[in-house]
Design a protein around this motif. Structure first.
Motif, PDB file in Angstrom:
ATOM      1  N   PRO A   1      11.241 -37.867 -17.628  1.00  0.00           N
ATOM      2  CA  PRO A   1      11.640 -39.254 -17.338  1.00  0.00           C
ATOM      3  C   PRO A   1      12.277 -39.388 -15.958  1.00  0.00           C
ATOM      4  CG  PRO A   1      13.204 -38.247 -18.855  1.00  0.00           C
ATOM      5  CD  PRO A   1      12.124 -37.239 -18.630  1.00  0.00           C
ATOM      6  N   PHE A   2      11.900 -40.445 -15.244  1.00  0.00           N
ATOM      7  CA  PHE A   2      12.468 -40.742 -13.923  1.00  0.00           C
ATOM      8  C   PHE A   2      12.659 -42.252 -13.828  1.00  0.00           C
ATOM      9  CE2 PHE A   2      11.543 -41.794  -9.357  1.00  0.00           C
ATOM     10  CZ  PHE A   2      12.765 -41.371  -8.849  1.00  0.00           C
ATOM     11  N   LEU A   3      13.909 -42.692 -13.680  1.00  0.00           N
ATOM     12  CA  LEU A   3      14.251 -44.121 -13.640  1.00  0.00           C
ATOM     13  C   LEU A   3      13.681 -44.854 -14.858  1.00  0.00           C
ATOM     14  CD1 LEU A   3      13.872 -44.974  -9.844  1.00  0.00           C
ATOM     15  CD2 LEU A   3      15.947 -44.340 -11.110  1.00  0.00           C
ATOM     16  N   GLY A   4      13.707 -44.184 -15.989  1.00  0.00           N
ATOM     17  CA  GLY A   4      13.258 -44.795 -17.231  1.00  0.00           C
ATOM     18  C   GLY A   4      11.768 -44.772 -17.458  1.00  0.00           C
ATOM     19  N   GLU A   5      11.019 -44.181 -16.526  1.00  0.00           N
ATOM     20  CA  GLU A   5       9.556 -44.138 -16.640  1.00  0.00           C
ATOM     21  C   GLU A   5       9.089 -42.694 -16.808  1.00  0.00           C
ATOM     22  OE1 GLU A   5       7.540 -46.689 -16.770  1.00  0.00           O
ATOM     23  OE2 GLU A   5       9.126 -48.173 -16.464  1.00  0.00           O
ATOM     24  N   PRO A   6       8.017 -42.470 -17.609  1.00  0.00           N
ATOM     25  CA  PRO A   6       7.504 -41.109 -17.754  1.00  0.00           C
ATOM     26  C   PRO A   6       6.750 -40.665 -16.505  1.00  0.00           C
ATOM     27  CG  PRO A   6       6.131 -42.643 -18.969  1.00  0.00           C
ATOM     28  CD  PRO A   6       7.291 -43.439 -18.449  1.00  0.00           C
ATOM     29  N   VAL A   7       7.005 -39.442 -16.088  1.00  0.00           N
ATOM     30  CA  VAL A   7       6.320 -38.850 -14.944  1.00  0.00           C
ATOM     31  C   VAL A   7       5.647 -37.571 -15.413  1.00  0.00           C
ATOM     32  CG1 VAL A   7       6.619 -37.816 -12.656  1.00  0.00           C
ATOM     33  CG2 VAL A   7       7.977 -39.819 -13.299  1.00  0.00           C
ATOM     34  N   ILE A   8       4.359 -37.432 -15.112  1.00  0.00           N
ATOM     35  CA  ILE A   8       3.599 -36.247 -15.509  1.00  0.00           C
ATOM     36  C   ILE A   8       3.670 -35.210 -14.395  1.00  0.00           C
ATOM     37  CG2 ILE A   8       1.330 -35.344 -16.139  1.00  0.00           C
ATOM     38  CD1 ILE A   8       0.670 -38.109 -17.246  1.00  0.00           C
ATOM     39  N   VAL A   9       4.040 -33.981 -14.747  1.00  0.00           N
ATOM     40  CA  VAL A   9       4.111 -32.877 -13.784  1.00  0.00           C
ATOM     41  C   VAL A   9       2.737 -32.227 -13.680  1.00  0.00           C
ATOM     42  CG1 VAL A   9       5.141 -30.633 -13.291  1.00  0.00           C
ATOM     43  CG2 VAL A   9       6.545 -32.463 -14.294  1.00  0.00           C
ATOM     44  N   VAL A  10       2.224 -32.163 -12.451  1.00  0.00           N
ATOM     45  CA  VAL A  10       0.921 -31.552 -12.192  1.00  0.00           C
ATOM     46  C   VAL A  10       1.099 -30.446 -11.164  1.00  0.00           C
ATOM     47  CG1 VAL A  10      -1.386 -31.903 -11.234  1.00  0.00           C
ATOM     48  CG2 VAL A  10      -0.375 -33.638 -12.741  1.00  0.00           C
ATOM     49  N   LEU A  11       0.714 -29.236 -11.519  1.00  0.00           N
ATOM     50  CA  LEU A  11       0.796 -28.117 -10.576  1.00  0.00           C
ATOM     51  C   LEU A  11      -0.399 -28.174  -9.642  1.00  0.00           C
ATOM     52  CD1 LEU A  11       1.918 -25.182 -12.916  1.00  0.00           C
ATOM     53  CD2 LEU A  11       3.299 -26.924 -11.765  1.00  0.00           C
ATOM     54  N   ASP A  12      -0.120 -28.105  -8.353  1.00  0.00           N
ATOM     55  CA  ASP A  12      -1.174 -28.232  -7.344  1.00  0.00           C
ATOM     56  C   ASP A  12      -0.785 -27.390  -6.137  1.00  0.00           C
ATOM     57  OD1 ASP A  12      -3.081 -28.922  -5.488  1.00  0.00           O
ATOM     58  OD2 ASP A  12      -2.958 -31.084  -5.866  1.00  0.00           O
ATOM     59  N   ALA A  13      -1.360 -26.201  -6.038  1.00  0.00           N
ATOM     60  CA  ALA A  13      -0.987 -25.265  -4.979  1.00  0.00           C
ATOM     61  C   ALA A  13      -1.329 -25.797  -3.590  1.00  0.00           C
ATOM     62  CB  ALA A  13      -1.676 -23.916  -5.213  1.00  0.00           C
ATOM     63  N   ARG A  14      -2.168 -26.847  -3.506  1.00  0.00           N
ATOM     64  CA  ARG A  14      -2.529 -27.402  -2.194  1.00  0.00           C
ATOM     65  C   ARG A  14      -1.414 -28.272  -1.623  1.00  0.00           C
ATOM     66  NH1 ARG A  14      -7.700 -30.468  -4.253  1.00  0.00           N
ATOM     67  NH2 ARG A  14      -6.056 -31.005  -5.768  1.00  0.00           N
ATOM     68  N   VAL A  15      -0.476 -28.658  -2.478  1.00  0.00           N
ATOM     69  CA  VAL A  15       0.598 -29.556  -2.060  1.00  0.00           C
ATOM     70  C   VAL A  15       1.733 -28.753  -1.446  1.00  0.00           C
ATOM     71  CG1 VAL A  15       2.374 -31.169  -2.915  1.00  0.00           C
ATOM     72  CG2 VAL A  15       0.028 -31.286  -3.783  1.00  0.00           C
ATOM     73  N   SER A  16       2.316 -29.296  -0.391  1.00  0.00           N
ATOM     74  CA  SER A  16       3.497 -28.683   0.214  1.00  0.00           C
ATOM     75  C   SER A  16       4.732 -29.352  -0.365  1.00  0.00           C
ATOM     76  CB  SER A  16       3.466 -28.861   1.736  1.00  0.00           C
ATOM     77  OG  SER A  16       4.657 -28.362   2.314  1.00  0.00           O
ATOM     78  N   GLY A  17       5.518 -28.609  -1.144  1.00  0.00           N
ATOM     79  CA  GLY A  17       6.722 -29.177  -1.745  1.00  0.00           C
ATOM     80  C   GLY A  17       6.412 -29.937  -3.026  1.00  0.00           C
ATOM     81  N   THR A  18       6.995 -31.120  -3.163  1.00  0.00           N
ATOM     82  CA  THR A  18       6.845 -31.934  -4.369  1.00  0.00           C
ATOM     83  C   THR A  18       6.590 -33.374  -3.951  1.00  0.00           C
ATOM     84  OG1 THR A  18       8.476 -30.484  -5.411  1.00  0.00           O
ATOM     85  CG2 THR A  18       7.901 -32.485  -6.584  1.00  0.00           C
ATOM     86  N   VAL A  19       5.543 -33.990  -4.503  1.00  0.00           N
ATOM     87  CA  VAL A  19       5.131 -35.325  -4.082  1.00  0.00           C
ATOM     88  C   VAL A  19       4.936 -36.200  -5.308  1.00  0.00           C
ATOM     89  CG1 VAL A  19       3.382 -36.680  -2.877  1.00  0.00           C
ATOM     90  CG2 VAL A  19       3.995 -34.400  -2.021  1.00  0.00           C
ATOM     91  N   LEU A  20       5.516 -37.398  -5.285  1.00  0.00           N
ATOM     92  CA  LEU A  20       5.329 -38.361  -6.364  1.00  0.00           C
ATOM     93  C   LEU A  20       4.267 -39.363  -5.966  1.00  0.00           C
ATOM     94  CD1 LEU A  20       6.460 -39.403  -9.145  1.00  0.00           C
ATOM     95  CD2 LEU A  20       7.871 -40.975  -7.791  1.00  0.00           C
ATOM     96  N   ASP A  21       3.277 -39.564  -6.827  1.00  0.00           N
ATOM     97  CA  ASP A  21       2.295 -40.615  -6.554  1.00  0.00           C
ATOM     98  C   ASP A  21       1.845 -41.240  -7.866  1.00  0.00           C
ATOM     99  OD1 ASP A  21      -0.274 -38.147  -5.795  1.00  0.00           O
ATOM    100  OD2 ASP A  21       0.376 -38.911  -7.724  1.00  0.00           O
ATOM    101  N   ALA A  22       1.103 -42.324  -7.751  1.00  0.00           N
ATOM    102  CA  ALA A  22       0.605 -43.029  -8.929  1.00  0.00           C
ATOM    103  C   ALA A  22      -0.628 -42.310  -9.442  1.00  0.00           C
ATOM    104  CB  ALA A  22       0.275 -44.477  -8.579  1.00  0.00           C
ATOM    105  N   GLY A  23      -0.607 -41.966 -10.704  1.00  0.00           N
ATOM    106  CA  GLY A  23      -1.745 -41.272 -11.275  1.00  0.00           C
ATOM    107  C   GLY A  23      -2.755 -42.237 -11.846  1.00  0.00           C
ATOM    108  N   ALA A  24      -3.802 -41.678 -12.405  1.00  0.00           N
ATOM    109  CA  ALA A  24      -4.811 -42.516 -13.058  1.00  0.00           C
ATOM    110  C   ALA A  24      -4.203 -43.139 -14.313  1.00  0.00           C
ATOM    111  CB  ALA A  24      -6.016 -41.656 -13.429  1.00  0.00           C
ATOM    112  N   GLU A  25      -4.766 -44.228 -14.764  1.00  0.00           N
ATOM    113  CA  GLU A  25      -4.270 -44.886 -15.967  1.00  0.00           C
ATOM    114  C   GLU A  25      -4.586 -44.026 -17.185  1.00  0.00           C
ATOM    115  OE1 GLU A  25      -5.798 -48.784 -16.230  1.00  0.00           O
ATOM    116  OE2 GLU A  25      -4.473 -49.586 -14.678  1.00  0.00           O
ATOM    117  N   ALA A  26      -3.502 -43.608 -17.875  1.00  0.00           N
ATOM    118  CA  ALA A  26      -3.697 -42.803 -19.071  1.00  0.00           C
ATOM    119  C   ALA A  26      -4.225 -43.660 -20.216  1.00  0.00           C
ATOM    120  CB  ALA A  26      -2.378 -42.143 -19.472  1.00  0.00           C
TER     121      ALA A  26
END
Length: 296
Positions: A136-161
């Protein structure tokens, strides 16, 4: 206002209190008469304090309690996460202690039940640290996705579940075989950075509205407090507040900053809080429904 006689620090309130005391029972005083109380809720399965030396039958349930002899003038009860603890003067007999417990049996059983429910909710908040975990982040669910191509940690809008429900995705620069500890540390680091950024922004917002000055902001990981304030202007906020909706964060921030005007919990203090959080009672009740997450 002068603060010479005021305490130097006050907490917000115990959200997941290690102790839920009942008013002490003076020695020799008869229990006051009261109208018949409603039957207490079913008690939790475990009614024995891990340091219990004695047992008492309360409302048909055996309750093991820890007894501590102390330099005090009355009998005091505390119900915490471990169970019931009793403090009593050395010269008070067991029969008198247990008579006092009988007079508060409904209260004790109700508080034991509330503690068990609080712990159940805390356990439900535990996160299994893996690819696809939800945080949970600010009351909203956030899905953790491991992605070795990413530098650090990035929050973005995912596809509609689900249709019409957008989900946030936290892309963590770790390989798929990362350990739970590595994932946890990366996500906690990101959450704490966001917490400091958001808390500083909200503190500055309410500082101006309340006419106070915060001298220092520190992140806390206290076991029982969402926040605290000191008379020197320093504020401590639990970093895990960042899990909660912004309304809850604003309440805690405003509460602690209000202490810089009123270092107490007097009616004048609540008037200060209410000047910036008009629906303070509703927000406060909502916050009490959020136990502090376990230290996972």
């Amino acid at each position: 206002m002068a603060r010479a006689t005021e305490p130097t620090q006050l907490s917000l309130f115990d959200v997941a209190p290690p102790a839920d005391p009942v008013p002490a029972v003076p020695r020799g005083d008869a229990a006051p008469s009261a109208p018949p109380a409603a039957a207490p809720p079913p008690p939790p399965p475990a009614l024995r304090h891990p340091q219990a030396q004695r047992e008492v039958l309360l409302g048909g349930h055996r309750v093991g309690y820890a007894l501590r002899r102390a330099r005090r003038r009355s009998i005091g009860f505390v119900v915490g996460p471990e169970g019931l603890a009793v403090s009593a003067p050395r010269w008070v007999g067991i029969a008198e202690i247990e008579a006092a417990l009988q007079s508060k049996a409904a209260w004790v059983l109700r508080k034991l039940h509330e503690q068990a429910e609080r712990q159940r909710r805390q356990q439900a908040l535990r996160i299994e640290w893996r690819d696809g975990a939800t945080v949970p982040f600010l009351g909203e669910p956030v899905i953790v996705v491991l992605d070795a191509r990413v530098s650090g940690t990035v929050l973005d809008a995912g596809a509609e579940a689900l249709p019409g429900i957008a989900r946030l995705v936290l892309r963590v620069g770790l390989p798929e075989h990362a350990t739970p500890q590595q994932i946890r540390d990366a996500v906690h680091g990101w959450l704490q950075r966001q917490a400091r950024r958001i808390f500083e922004e909200r503190c500055r917002h309410f500082e101006a509205r309340l006419g106070v000055r915060m001298t220092r902001l520190a992140l806390s990981s206290a076991a029982t407090r969402w926040g605290s304030a000191s008379a020197d202007g320093s504020i401590r906020l639990h970093w895990r507040l960042v899990h909660l909706p912004l309304a809850s964060i604003d309440y805690v921030v405003a509460h602690e900053l209000a202490h810089l005007r009123e270092m107490n919990h007097s009616p004048a203090f609540w008037d200060v809080v209410r000047s910036v959080i008009p629906d303070v009672e509703r927000v406060r009740r909502a916050l009490r429904e959020h136990p502090l997450p376990p230290d996972d």
